[in-house]
Design a protein around this motif. Structure first.
Motif, PDB file in Angstrom:
ATOM      1  N   LYS A  10       0.850  -1.196   0.000  1.00  0.00           N
ATOM      2  CA  LYS A  10       0.000   0.000   0.000  1.00  0.00           C
ATOM      3  C   LYS A  10       0.885   1.246   0.000  1.00  0.00           C
ATOM      4  CE  LYS A  10      -4.216   1.715   0.672  1.00  0.00           C
ATOM      5  NZ  LYS A  10      -5.391   1.401  -0.080  1.00  0.00           N
ATOM      6  N   LYS A  69      -3.138 -12.549  -1.192  1.00  0.00           N
ATOM      7  CA  LYS A  69      -2.985 -11.237  -0.563  1.00  0.00           C
ATOM      8  C   LYS A  69      -3.650 -11.194   0.812  1.00  0.00           C
ATOM      9  CE  LYS A  69      -3.224  -7.577  -3.326  1.00  0.00           C
ATOM     10  NZ  LYS A  69      -3.721  -6.676  -4.379  1.00  0.00           N
ATOM     11  N   ALA A  73      -1.368 -10.931   4.170  1.00  0.00           N
ATOM     12  CA  ALA A  73      -1.508  -9.676   4.917  1.00  0.00           C
ATOM     13  C   ALA A  73      -1.872  -9.943   6.370  1.00  0.00           C
ATOM     14  CB  ALA A  73      -2.560  -8.782   4.265  1.00  0.00           C
ATOM     15  N   ARG A  86       0.525   0.309  10.928  1.00  0.00           N
ATOM     16  CA  ARG A  86      -0.790   0.159  10.297  1.00  0.00           C
ATOM     17  C   ARG A  86      -1.461   1.501  10.036  1.00  0.00           C
ATOM     18  NH1 ARG A  86      -4.312  -4.679  12.525  1.00  0.00           N
ATOM     19  NH2 ARG A  86      -5.364  -4.157  10.616  1.00  0.00           N
ATOM     20  N   HIS A  92      -3.906  -1.552   5.786  1.00  0.00           N
ATOM     21  CA  HIS A  92      -3.711  -2.492   4.678  1.00  0.00           C
ATOM     22  C   HIS A  92      -2.232  -2.761   4.463  1.00  0.00           C
ATOM     23  CE1 HIS A  92      -7.903  -2.202   3.445  1.00  0.00           C
ATOM     24  NE2 HIS A  92      -7.803  -0.905   3.673  1.00  0.00           N
ATOM     25  N   TRP A  94      -1.274  -4.641   1.375  1.00  0.00           N
ATOM     26  CA  TRP A  94      -1.133  -4.626  -0.079  1.00  0.00           C
ATOM     27  C   TRP A  94      -1.990  -3.547  -0.723  1.00  0.00           C
ATOM     28  CZ3 TRP A  94       2.853  -7.381  -1.184  1.00  0.00           C
ATOM     29  CH2 TRP A  94       3.116  -8.586  -0.536  1.00  0.00           C
ATOM     30  N   PRO A  96      -4.614  -2.475  -3.530  1.00  0.00           N
ATOM     31  CA  PRO A  96      -5.711  -3.294  -4.050  1.00  0.00           C
ATOM     32  C   PRO A  96      -5.454  -3.832  -5.470  1.00  0.00           C
ATOM     33  CG  PRO A  96      -6.356  -0.991  -3.949  1.00  0.00           C
ATOM     34  CD  PRO A  96      -5.008  -1.092  -3.298  1.00  0.00           C
TER      35      PRO A  96
END
Length: 122
Positions: A10, A69, A73, A86, A92, A94, A96
């Motif tokens: 991300k 994923k 994660a 976080r 997140h 990864w 999207p």
């Protein structure tokens, strides 16, 4: 069938170190086994990973990607709680999106060599 996948963290944040990449590979190998697929090659850097997967035609690549994923994660965040901020990643690991390319046209040795040459952080 073979597919080359690339997952990016991300916001392209440099999250991974060698220990985390090694654990991520083990997690993704297990997910592939659950799908009756085989993770042929894995490598990555601080902000992305490359995978070469041999999978049966009955498997939808999108479902495999969602599991890879999602499971990775969840487990990475649980096991490396103090190393991933976080808040800066809005919860997140990864992005999207993902890159997916069928490897039917290129010789698999060439794709494997490309993935092997992707550098891991020191």
């Amino acid at each position: 069938m073979h597919v080359h996948l690339v997952f990016v963290t991300k916001y392209r944040r440099g999250v991974f170190d060698d220990e985390m990449l090694t654990r991520c590979e083990k997690i993704m190998r297990k997910v592939c086994e659950d799908f009756e697929a085989e993770l042929k090659e894995f490598n990555g850097e601080r902000d992305h990973v490359h995978l070469l997967i041999n999978y049966p035609p009955k498997i939808a690549v999108s479902k495999l990607v969602n599991s890879l994923k999602g499971v990775s994660a969840r487990r990475i965040r649980q096991e490396f709680t103090g190393r991933i901020n976080r808040a800066t990643m809005h919860g997140h690991l990864w992005s999207p999106s993902y890159f997916s390319a069928s490897c039917g046209g290129a010789p698999l040795a060439i794709v494997r060599q490309y993935i092997e040459q992707q550098k891991r952080p020191l």
